[in-house]
Write an enzyme that holds these catalytic residues in place. Structure first.
Site, PDB file in Angstrom:
ATOM      1  N   THR D  48       0.762  -1.067   0.030  1.00 44.22           N
ATOM      2  CA  THR D  48      -0.013  -0.153  -0.032  1.00 44.22           C
ATOM      3  C   THR D  48       1.001   1.174  -0.002  1.00 44.22           C
ATOM      4  O   THR D  48       1.890   1.252   0.524  1.00 44.22           O
ATOM      5  CB  THR D  48      -0.911  -0.051   1.149  1.00 44.22           C
ATOM      6  OG1 THR D  48      -1.982   1.220   1.054  1.00 44.22           O
ATOM      7  CG2 THR D  48      -0.323  -0.082   2.561  1.00 44.22           C
ATOM      8  N   GLU D  49       0.389   2.239  -0.816  1.00 46.68           N
ATOM      9  CA  GLU D  49       1.226   3.558  -1.189  1.00 46.68           C
ATOM     10  C   GLU D  49       1.653   4.173   0.279  1.00 46.68           C
ATOM     11  O   GLU D  49       2.796   4.770   0.324  1.00 46.68           O
ATOM     12  CB  GLU D  49       0.666   4.461  -2.036  1.00 46.68           C
ATOM     13  CG  GLU D  49       0.112   3.791  -3.269  1.00 46.68           C
ATOM     14  CD  GLU D  49      -1.314   3.473  -3.239  1.00 46.68           C
ATOM     15  OE1 GLU D  49      -1.643   2.400  -2.348  1.00 46.68           O
ATOM     16  OE2 GLU D  49      -2.158   4.004  -4.026  1.00 46.68           O
ATOM     17  N   ASN D  50       1.007   4.205   1.353  1.00 43.66           N
ATOM     18  CA  ASN D  50       1.314   4.610   2.699  1.00 43.66           C
ATOM     19  C   ASN D  50       2.477   3.825   3.487  1.00 43.66           C
ATOM     20  O   ASN D  50       2.566   4.420   4.415  1.00 43.66           O
ATOM     21  CB  ASN D  50       0.094   5.037   3.362  1.00 43.66           C
ATOM     22  CG  ASN D  50      -0.768   3.970   3.694  1.00 43.66           C
ATOM     23  OD1 ASN D  50      -1.162   3.132   2.974  1.00 43.66           O
ATOM     24  ND2 ASN D  50      -0.996   3.922   4.905  1.00 43.66           N
TER      25      ASN D  50
END
Lengths: 240, 223, 240, 223
Positions: D48-50
């Site tokens: 996930t990007e975060n």
């Protein structure tokens, strides 16, 4: 050397009118709510600091944190990737009224521009946004048969971030996905302010486990039981 | 009183200008000596290119851990508050201007701030290491050096004759005879050995010295 | 998913003639001696892999590790910042005989080029080397009144690195300053081979303390009591 | 038998192509559903990007940790072998091509591989998130989508009419009616619902379908 300060007000004292302020966090994870609210307190009391450019992945949600800054009228411009998360009313109203400017940046480009700001890289090339409206007006170049967009570094006057542990020299750890943009912003700002859940003596954090080395940190304030943005939003809290 | 400072005395003088809490990178070799002369109450934090912040002195012989070395590949120790990081993060600190001071050795330094400290010319195997990064890596880039070469030629010159390490990057020069700032592409004298006349100093310097009304005496303790 | 392999020979099997091979380590810290020597064993037995381009900060010291690769005649080119450390005889001899090529790169630029290779950034600007012989022929540009040199990413076919802990998915930690270039090389290589002092089950390494996430790692071999390059050099050891 | 696959069935079909051990990013919203349908023995690792690799399902309600969320800001959990990292490292994984598959939703996808999934035009507040990075971020960029819009217009088109997310980036499209590859700037049919004729499918597609000699039947279980 001890970078701790004893109040939130002192911690954010370096923020002045018109500055670029990076604020850590992605969603509620990592949002330095107490630092943001201390800044709002000063603005409410003195009318300053206003006309701020705020850099964050989002543009505030609910009625606390960055949204509360916007509601208070402190923010002239947002630099972000996604100003449309849950309940973005504060930004949406001001934006549609033409009272706040928006620089929309793809999330990976935003992260890399901030990283470049901290790393002394004035410009770099990325495939992201090539051929799209967000690349309009930017230089492009071909490398190895593929097209790329030139992006510039992004720096700030001050960064406000939230850490889990901080030692007095400024070495930091974060909690889970609350890390996100904060290590990058700590490096890209001229003055980095940290609210830490716990302040410890140098040597307490294993040298292997330091995420942000102390040389990126300028002021630390302990906030022992920090508020969580997502929890505040879900509880319908408004600030002030 | 000697007619010139020893290397240790030059290092001592450079150490006096380092503020408490400053982040400092010392070049390999002679500049590493600066760490020994931190004044009481002025504790600097040392950075090494290979990924350590806040390292300390060499361990006793036989107690070396060869995974814990500095950029000169010498064994070091850690101080409380130390941190490890990878090479890209390390040079982000350098290139990003996060160090307060870098102190480097040199072959030549020019009045326009150009530095030549990595190559003595085309012969031999060229090797640059982190020198070209460090010269752009600190708010203050200082050089420590003998004032002249072993055969008496000036190391402070109008323009460097050797291959450059960096352009217009040096801000202060600590020599065996003087302390000199580089301002507006000129050598500005700040301190000189008291027993040395201005003419004598100028004669050993390869470019014109700007001499302000007030200059200090360069006096170092016997070390 | 289990990325461990059961022998050094298997671990380095992907290295072929003419490849670009990044090798971790700075001085003796982090040098994957056993992986390098396994590669030499294969070359001695089969004549392959040869004509390699090797990327490392140095160019081998003494008579082990990269120096032994050079002595064996496997290396066509070195990309490094400092081919002149203690006892660089192996490289020096070949270089002066015109038998090995050298691409000399400032150390910070080398690190950033490798980082760019792993991060999908084809080119970036740096102040390092501007106005020097090492910038000859490279594009330059002015940003905010200062001049910079354009540098390109650096990638490899295979990376050989040394870790402290590796879990079976490839999450890694390093030991002290042995970290140096290895996390960057793991990301910049098409195939990353790790020798780990201890292989552990996934979940053993705290998610907060992973330095190289597993997606950068392709093969892991446990080398329980690894040799230390500096200690070997001081003991005068030669390989084979 | 329904005349179209449900969203869950489209997600199921996309999940069947994910190899064991693949590193996968699922776009926010509908694509997140793909994680629910991993075939037995084919365990993907989700990014996930975060800044999390190897996260798992949502925790029970009331047990959320709001510091442990995905890019859609939903609470998640960790699987053994998870890792945290900062946003620049996270997008280095994306931009550097280290993900095997990215699966995204879309407004339009064109036969030349162009994708439009971030903006429906100039009105409202624009927001892009990580979409423009993800489309350049994986060895395989797939799209899952209804074959047509709610009012019946094709979502697979000759050229996108909406603002682009990326140029020539999509390699496979999973729709409610078919599985279609993008090759040499053409839609190449791989599978279609058995009860649907080629003419019917072509009529609902905004660009010409290339039909190979052999195509598969798109059959998903009832979910």
């Amino acid at each position: 050397m001890d970078k701790t300060v004893d109040s939130l007000a002192t911690a954010v004292a370096r923020v002045e009118d018109g500055m670029v302020v990076m604020i850590g966090g992605f969603g509620g994870a990592g949002a330095p709510i107490e630092l943001i609210h201390a800044l709002i307190d000063r603005f409410v009391a003195t009318g300053s600091p206003g006309k701020l450019t705020v850099v964050n992945n989002n543009a505030g949600n609910g009625r606390i944190g960055i949204a509360a800054m916007i509601d208070a009228g402190m923010v002239a411009k947002m630099v972000c990737s996604f100003p449309r998360s849950s309940d973005p009313r504060a930004f949406t109203e001001r934006y549609q009224a033409g009272e706040i400017a928006l620089e929309l940046v793809p999330q990976g480009t935003l992260a890399e521009r901030i990283r470049a700001g901290g790393a002394g890289i004035p410009a770099f090339y990325t495939p992201s946004s090539y051929g799209t409206d967000l690349a309009a007006g930017k230089p492009v170049a071909e490398f190895d048969g593929r097209m790329y967009v030139q992006e510039r570094w992004l720096k700030a006057d001050v960064a406000l971030i939230k850490a889990e542990l901080a030692d007095r020299q400024g070495n930091l750890t974060y909690r889970k996905a609350a890390r996100n943009f904060s290590p990058l912003m700590a490096a890209a700002a001229g003055f980095t302010v940290v609210q830490a859940t716990r302040v410890v003596e140098p040597g307490t954090i294993d040298a292997e486990q330091v995420i942000t080395p102390g040389l990126f940190v300028d002021a630390i304030v302990e906030v022992g039981n920090p508020q969580q943005e997502e929890a505040l939003i879900r509880a319908g809290v408004a600030y002030p | 009183m000697s007619t010139r400072l020893s290397n240790a005395q030059i290092a001592w003088r450079a150490a006096q200008d380092i503020e408490d809490g400053a982040y400092v990178n010392l070049g390999i070799g002679f500049p590493e000596m600066v760490a020994r002369f931190q004044p009481p109450g002025k504790q600097a934090i040392f950075h090494t290119e290979n990924g350590i912040l806040n390292f300390g002195e060499a361990p006793p012989e036989g107690a070396e851990d060869w995974d814990l070395i500095n950029a000169g590949k010498r064994a070091v120790t850690l101080k409380p508050g130390a941190a490890f990081f990878h090479h890209a993060d390390s040079f982000a600190m350098v290139r990003g201007g996060h160090l307060d001071v870098a102190i480097l050795g040199t072959y030549e330094v020019a009045e326009n701030g150009d530095l030549a400290n990595w190559s003595t010319g085309p012969k031999g195997v060229p090797a640059v290491g982190g020198a070209m990064d460090l010269v752009h890596g600190a708010k203050r880039v200082a050089v420590i050096t003998d004032h002249v070469t072993k055969d008496g030629r000036p190391k402070l010159v109008q323009r460097c004759s050797l291959p450059l390490t960096g352009v217009g990057c040096v801000t202060r020069v600590y020599t065996s005879l003087a302390v000199i700032d580089i301002e507006n592409q000129r050598f500005v004298l700040r301190e000189k050995l008291p027993q040395l006349s201005l003419d004598e100093l100028q004669a050993m310097t390869g470019a014109e010295l700007v001499v302000p009304d007030s200059i200090g005496e360069l006096i170092a303790p016997e070390i």
